[in-house]
Scaffold this active site. Sequence first.
Site, PDB file in Angstrom:
ATOM      1  CD  GLU A 121      -2.064   2.647  -3.652  1.00 30.49           C
ATOM      2  OE1 GLU A 121      -3.120   2.932  -3.918  1.00 30.49           O
ATOM      3  OE2 GLU A 121      -1.670   2.706  -2.603  1.00 30.49           O
ATOM      4  CG  ASP A 135      -1.854   0.827   1.147  1.00 35.21           C
ATOM      5  OD1 ASP A 135      -2.844   1.147   0.254  1.00 35.21           O
ATOM      6  OD2 ASP A 135      -1.952   1.925   2.111  1.00 35.21           O
TER       7      ASP A 135
HETATM    8  C1  GLC Z   1      -4.335   2.914  -0.673  1.00 32.09           C
HETATM    9  C2  GLC Z   1      -5.373   2.157  -0.562  1.00 32.09           C
HETATM   10  C3  GLC Z   1      -6.698   2.905  -0.269  1.00 32.09           C
HETATM   11  C4  GLC Z   1      -6.478   3.358   1.406  1.00 32.09           C
HETATM   12  C5  GLC Z   1      -5.116   4.216   1.358  1.00 32.09           C
HETATM   13  C6  GLC Z   1      -4.708   4.250   2.609  1.00 32.09           C
HETATM   14  O1  GLC Z   1      -4.191   4.129  -1.650  1.00 32.09           O
HETATM   15  O2  GLC Z   1      -5.706   1.485  -1.859  1.00 32.09           O
HETATM   16  O3  GLC Z   1      -7.717   2.156  -0.271  1.00 32.09           O
HETATM   17  O4  GLC Z   1      -7.383   4.134   1.531  1.00 32.09           O
HETATM   18  O5  GLC Z   1      -3.928   3.596   0.641  1.00 32.09           O
HETATM   19  O6  GLC Z   1      -3.991   3.248   3.258  1.00 32.09           O
END
Ligand code: GLC
Length: 526
Positions: free
Chosen positions: A269, A211
């Site tokens: 991500e 994440d």
């Molecule tokens: C990422 C996740 C999202 C979350 C954020 C904070 O972007 O995909 O759903 O709210 O991180 O952890």
Amino acid sequence: MTELPEDPWWSRAVFYQLYPRSFADGDGDGVGDLHGALARLDHLTHLGVDAVWLNPVMVSPMADHGYDVADPRDVDPLFGGIDALDRLLGAAHRAGIRVTMDLVPNHTSAAHPWFVEALASEPGSPARERYIFRDGAGSDGAGPPNNWVSVFGGPAWTRVSEADGRPGQWYLHLFDAQQPDLNWDNPEVPADLERTLRFWLDRGVSGFRIDVAHGMAKPPDLPDMAEAGSPLLALGRHDPRFNHDGVRRIHRGIRSVLDDYPDAVTVGEIWVFDNADFAKYLRPDELHLGFNFHLVRADFDAAELRSAIDNSLAAASLAGSPPTWTLSNHDVEREVTRYGGGLVGLARARAMALVLLALPGPAFIYNGSELGLPNVELPDSVLQDPVWERSGHTERGRDGCRVPIPWSGDVVPYGFSTSPDTWLPMPSDWGPLTVAAQQDDSSSMLTLYRRAIALRKGRSRLGRGICWLPSDPGVLAFRCEDGLTCVLNAGAAAVPVPVPDGKVVLASGPLTDAALPPDTAVWIST
Ligand code: GLC
């Protein structure tokens, strides 16, 4: 660094993103859980996916639905506890499906024992050093330490009360105030993450989606944003909140642990759109794969789609890593709606499913995409995403793409739960979209996905690149390294496609007289 096989399993895998709150409810409380997921595992087997990406199931107060982790090494009772996860892992492995999990290293929950201890401790104490606490600006410290804004809206800083009850220091949270950012310069933080990684890998997890992989490291002096109030990534390379070079060290640390488990994969991500910057995350001693959001942001327009694909390929090839592809996830509007909604949106989403699954490299399918679910317009009163409150009710947030999956029947909750009170209400017209309604229908979205995945499995090699073929301006045509050709008509009129008899492998809609109607894609063998 461990040598990887030339084509590790994940280099061509189809991943299914299982958002556990919304997939299937096993205990009748209206919220999906791992018992429910286990009971519905055959859906994934029929679909033919290779792996699951499970959104966070760790212990959490659920302020951001699991992205606020209070205990990274246990499963929340809401999802069935750790035994339920073990059972799901066992059954998935027996079915030949690997399971990868979400890892949330940028922040914890405010309910994490570390943060509770930090609040009870003095400014400057070791407990505060695990997070990013600073004195406020001005003589009374009443202003935030800098002008950073939270991705969810409002300031990225919250002021705490000290033990004597007086207003005290501020802590940084790039997301919700319940998600304090960790201080990655404190050696306790990477040491704890290593324990977490090994804990899950030793249990049989096949890797992690990392994440906010472009977060975590912050510039030491926390300089102001050039333009306060800018939303996520609007400032690109000049946004001091993200993509700081200090993340290199963190990802190398993660990779060095993963190298002890040569079958496991990391997928970052990475909301970074400069190809050279993106590629840095995928150096041989950093992450294996990077989530690529070019397609998620592209409209249904041939030029935009082509540029999204070109940039994805270019970024991945700079790093020598397979490109990844996804049309949607739990943070963005579902593709049926994004492409125009209704029957047009559905036809376009069908066509894009063929583009997605033709391209080389791993593909990620967000649960519900295989059913052609649209985004749902929810009433204000049921919205749960913290974005809604933090934006002062100006941004509705992401709930519309998280409505539970319809399994069977004509009435709410369509077999998702035994309770009609699902955590987000399900629309009353989803009867035709259920798995049961689609599974034996040769023209359904579900059947299209199954066929495309099965055909993709049979392909000898996906390779790493594609070759663009000459085409009309509204059309995308590319040939893959194994000879499969994909043609998409994103224009307004039908176009002739020279398709030799018997060479159509799969089409997303009916073809007429060797013409490809608008909003349709076709796979052709050579
Ligand atoms: C990422 C996740 C999202 C979350 C954020 C904070 O972007 O995909 O759903 O709210 O991180 O952890």
